[in-house]
Design an enzyme around this catalytic site. Structure first.
Site, PDB file in Angstrom:
ATOM      1  CG  MET A  12      -1.994  -1.086   1.172  1.00 38.14           C
ATOM      2  SD  MET A  12      -2.920  -1.171  -0.375  1.00 38.14           S
ATOM      3  CE  MET A  12      -3.955   0.262  -0.238  1.00 38.14           C
ATOM      4  CG  ASP A  31       9.303  -0.148   5.756  1.00 33.92           C
ATOM      5  OD1 ASP A  31       8.266  -0.421   5.117  1.00 33.92           O
ATOM      6  OD2 ASP A  31       9.768  -0.892   6.658  1.00 33.92           O
ATOM      7  CD  GLU A  90      -5.259  -3.498   9.446  1.00 34.11           C
ATOM      8  OE1 GLU A  90      -4.518  -2.526   9.257  1.00 34.11           O
ATOM      9  OE2 GLU A  90      -6.491  -3.447   9.354  1.00 34.11           O
ATOM     10  CE  LYS A  95      -2.674  -0.370  10.734  1.00 28.37           C
ATOM     11  NZ  LYS A  95      -1.861   0.006   9.591  1.00 28.37           N
ATOM     12  CB  SER A 117      -8.549  -2.720   5.661  1.00 23.36           C
ATOM     13  OG  SER A 117      -7.267  -3.202   5.607  1.00 23.36           O
ATOM     14  CG  HIS A 138      -9.910   1.583   3.663  1.00 19.18           C
ATOM     15  ND1 HIS A 138     -11.040   0.850   3.409  1.00 19.18           N
ATOM     16  CD2 HIS A 138      -8.882   0.703   3.611  1.00 19.18           C
ATOM     17  CE1 HIS A 138     -10.701  -0.409   3.216  1.00 19.18           C
ATOM     18  NE2 HIS A 138      -9.409  -0.530   3.333  1.00 19.18           N
ATOM     19  CG  ASN A 188     -13.174  -4.138   3.334  1.00 20.00           C
ATOM     20  OD1 ASN A 188     -13.339  -4.350   2.129  1.00 20.00           O
ATOM     21  ND2 ASN A 188     -11.986  -3.836   3.824  1.00 20.00           N
TER      22      ASN A 188
HETATM   23  P1  NAD Z   1       2.831  -4.751   3.853  1.00 27.28           P
HETATM   24  O1  NAD Z   1       3.149  -5.832   4.828  1.00 27.28           O
HETATM   25  O2  NAD Z   1       3.038  -4.972   2.404  1.00 27.28           O
HETATM   26  O3  NAD Z   1       3.661  -3.434   4.248  1.00 27.28           O
HETATM   27  C1  NAD Z   1       3.772  -2.945   5.552  1.00 27.28           C
HETATM   28  C2  NAD Z   1       5.121  -2.242   5.671  1.00 27.28           C
HETATM   29  O4  NAD Z   1       5.155  -1.534   6.911  1.00 27.28           O
HETATM   30  C3  NAD Z   1       6.310  -3.184   5.675  1.00 27.28           C
HETATM   31  O5  NAD Z   1       7.217  -2.819   4.662  1.00 27.28           O
HETATM   32  C4  NAD Z   1       6.926  -3.000   7.064  1.00 27.28           C
HETATM   33  O6  NAD Z   1       8.363  -3.113   7.047  1.00 27.28           O
HETATM   34  C5  NAD Z   1       6.460  -1.604   7.401  1.00 27.28           C
HETATM   35  N1  NAD Z   1       6.424  -1.341   8.843  1.00 27.28           N
HETATM   36  C6  NAD Z   1       5.946  -2.141   9.812  1.00 27.28           C
HETATM   37  N2  NAD Z   1       6.059  -1.529  11.016  1.00 27.28           N
HETATM   38  C7  NAD Z   1       6.605  -0.322  10.792  1.00 27.28           C
HETATM   39  C8  NAD Z   1       6.968   0.771  11.627  1.00 27.28           C
HETATM   40  N3  NAD Z   1       6.777   0.713  12.946  1.00 27.28           N
HETATM   41  N4  NAD Z   1       7.500   1.876  11.068  1.00 27.28           N
HETATM   42  C9  NAD Z   1       7.690   1.933   9.726  1.00 27.28           C
HETATM   43  N5  NAD Z   1       7.382   0.924   8.883  1.00 27.28           N
HETATM   44  C10 NAD Z   1       6.838  -0.192   9.407  1.00 27.28           C
HETATM   45  O7  NAD Z   1       1.315  -4.316   4.152  1.00 27.28           O
HETATM   46  P2  NAD Z   1       0.277  -3.618   3.150  1.00 27.28           P
HETATM   47  O8  NAD Z   1      -0.491  -4.672   2.436  1.00 27.28           O
HETATM   48  O9  NAD Z   1       0.953  -2.542   2.396  1.00 27.28           O
HETATM   49  O10 NAD Z   1      -0.743  -2.987   4.210  1.00 27.28           O
HETATM   50  C11 NAD Z   1      -0.434  -1.824   4.937  1.00 27.28           C
HETATM   51  C12 NAD Z   1      -1.684  -1.300   5.616  1.00 27.28           C
HETATM   52  O11 NAD Z   1      -2.666  -1.016   4.623  1.00 27.28           O
HETATM   53  C13 NAD Z   1      -2.348  -2.278   6.577  1.00 27.28           C
HETATM   54  O12 NAD Z   1      -2.900  -1.552   7.632  1.00 27.28           O
HETATM   55  C14 NAD Z   1      -3.437  -2.901   5.733  1.00 27.28           C
HETATM   56  O13 NAD Z   1      -4.515  -3.378   6.492  1.00 27.28           O
HETATM   57  C15 NAD Z   1      -3.860  -1.705   4.910  1.00 27.28           C
HETATM   58  N6  NAD Z   1      -4.518  -2.039   3.648  1.00 27.28           N
HETATM   59  C16 NAD Z   1      -4.045  -3.033   2.861  1.00 27.28           C
HETATM   60  C17 NAD Z   1      -4.673  -3.312   1.651  1.00 27.28           C
HETATM   61  C18 NAD Z   1      -4.147  -4.384   0.738  1.00 27.28           C
HETATM   62  O14 NAD Z   1      -4.883  -4.797  -0.147  1.00 27.28           O
HETATM   63  N7  NAD Z   1      -2.914  -4.830   0.884  1.00 27.28           N
HETATM   64  C19 NAD Z   1      -5.794  -2.557   1.258  1.00 27.28           C
HETATM   65  C20 NAD Z   1      -6.234  -1.516   2.087  1.00 27.28           C
HETATM   66  C21 NAD Z   1      -5.595  -1.267   3.285  1.00 27.28           C
END
Ligand code: NAD
Length: 406
Positions: A12, A31, A90, A95, A117, A138, A188
């Site tokens: 994302m 990150d 997530e 967070k 989400s 979102h 959702n």
């Molecule tokens: P992901 O696992 O691909 O990426 C998360 C990233 O966050 C990782 O690179 C991790 O190293 C980094 N991270 C973790 N803790 C951290 C911190 N304390 N400081 C800085 N970086 C940190 O996850 P994603 O699929 O990109 O999802 C991210 C968020 O978006 C989640 O909350 C998820 O629920 C939400 N989301 C995801 C989707 C989807 O389809 N993938 C859709 C809508 C919302």
């Protein structure tokens, strides 16, 4: 707004960075994992390279966009930004600690948004100084392509914050829809009910291919099982478990078929199969004997003899599940108007644009027939269906005088 910060360089975070840079704004991606940062940078590079190769973007434009995205390991890079979008794991603890840090680094008037989400916006952002600037944004995956952003209002979010967020969505060329803070927000929350109906149809005798084809003929971009395979069945599985662990589980019956698929290692395209089977590197949906057997075993366990289900019933049950929940969402004030629900479903979930959206579709149906079908469904499953709520919502939003003779 010229500069935004993004926490998380995953799926994302990188998609959001591409959307921001594409709109002429600057993005700072942070990150905590150097490997994730390198992967995120490579993913962004690869997207620009492929856009140039396919002639979608000039080399100069790709270079200019790339130059607008900076990468860093620390949120101190955010000192000048006007908005931060958090897209870390997530996980509430992760967070919350991100927002605690942000509170100390960013300007007092910078907007603080979480892309969660499924978590409670107030629990995620609680404790930030000046909570009136905190909210949910979102985005949908892939964030550089999908048009929808649910703008989630938290307990303290101010009207100015909502206005600025809507303007930001527009600047990105996206559709921002303001929604309330509840489990699943609008999109959702309705998706869970729509899928629930689709899954129960499998128990009764339908096949994934039949359900998907019927809904695609109705006009959906993709049927629910093909979408599940694409997104990964583990997402819904994990949120169901978390919801249950929080004591926030749903009160109506759900089929165990998607859970059994996950537990047998069938997570969707990424594992070569879910509802369907996929050849390596291909997206063509092939029938999967393992899934058919799993469904047959579940029918036997439930003592159900598979019946032939007409396509009309597939469409009816799945769309009525959307209408039923959409009406509840309106009654609770989670969405302000039916057009907002319709926009969420058109721009985020591939609902056929020609039909307006679930609520406009409801208004286009014969009201008496619609309500009598809902009453029949409600008799056998009152925990799920509520004809009276739908009736009240339609009366209020589409009064008979405005709708002509119905
Ligand atoms: P992901 O696992 O691909 O990426 C998360 C990233 O966050 C990782 O690179 C991790 O190293 C980094 N991270 C973790 N803790 C951290 C911190 N304390 N400081 C800085 N970086 C940190 O996850 P994603 O699929 O990109 O999802 C991210 C968020 O978006 C989640 O909350 C998820 O629920 C939400 N989301 C995801 C989707 C989807 O389809 N993938 C859709 C809508 C919302």
């Amino acid at each position: 707004m010229n500069e935004a910060g993004i926490v998380g360089a995953g799926t994302m975070g990188t998609g959001i960075a591409l959307a921001i840079a594409g709109a002429g704004l600057s993005a700072h991606v942070v990150d905590s994992s150097p490997e994730a940062l390198a992967r995120g940078r490579a993913a962004i590079e690869a997207t620009y390279r492929s856009s140039v190769e396919r002639g979608k973007l000039s080399r100069d434009e790709a270079d200019a966009r790339r130059a607008r995205i900076a990468f860093s390991g620390d949120v101190s890079a955010f000192s000048g930004v006007e908005l931060v979008i958090e897209a870390a794991f997530e996980d509430l603890t992760v967070k919350r600690s991100v927002f605690e840090k942000l509170g100390n680094v960013v300007r007092a008037n910078a907007l603080l948004a979480t892309n969660t989400s499924s978590l409670d916006i107030d629990a995620v952002t609680g404790g930030v100084p000046h909570p009136e600037r905190a909210l949910g944004m979102h985005f949908f995956s892939p964030a550089n392509v999908m048009k929808l952003i649910e703008i989630v209002r938290g307990a303290h979010t101010s009207d100015d914050t909502i206005r600025a967020s809507l303007a930001f969505a527009e600047r990105l060329g996206k559709v921002g829809v303001v929604v309330g803070n509840c489990d699943g927000f609008v999109g959702n929350r309705m998706l869970l009910r729509y899928r629930r109906e689709a899954e129960l149809l499998l128990e009764r005798g339908a096949t994934p291919a039949q359900v998907d084809a019927a809904l695609e003929r109705f006009g959906f971009a993709m049927g629910p099982f093909a979408v599940s395979d694409l997104a990964g069945l583990d997402i819904a599985y994990n949120s169901k478990r978390e919801r249950n662990a929080r004591g926030n589980g749903v009160r109506f019956r759900q089929s165990l078929i998607p859970d059994l698929l996950v537990e047998s290692g069938r997570l969707g395209q990424k594992t070569g199969g879910g509802y369907y089977r996929y050849e390596p590197g291909r997206r063509e949906r092939l029938s999967a004997a393992a899934t058919d057997e799993l469904i047959a075993a579940e029918r036997r366990r439930l003592g159900l003899v598979p019946a032939t289900i007409p396509d009309e019933e597939v469409v009816e049950r799945c769309t009525l599940a959307l209408i039923n929940e959409g009406a509840r969402i309106l009654a609770e004030g989670i969405a302000r108007r039916p057009a907002d629900i319709d926009a969420v479903w058109r721009y985020g979930y591939g609902f056929p644009a020609a039909r307006g959206g679930p609520m406009a579709y409801a208004a286009s149906l014969d009201r008496g027939e619609l309500l009598s079908r809902l009453r029949v469904f409600e008799q056998s499953d009152p925990a799920f269906w509520n004809a009276a709520v739908v009736e009240r919502a339609l009366e209020k939003e589409y009064p008979p005088s405005a709708a002509g003779s119905r």
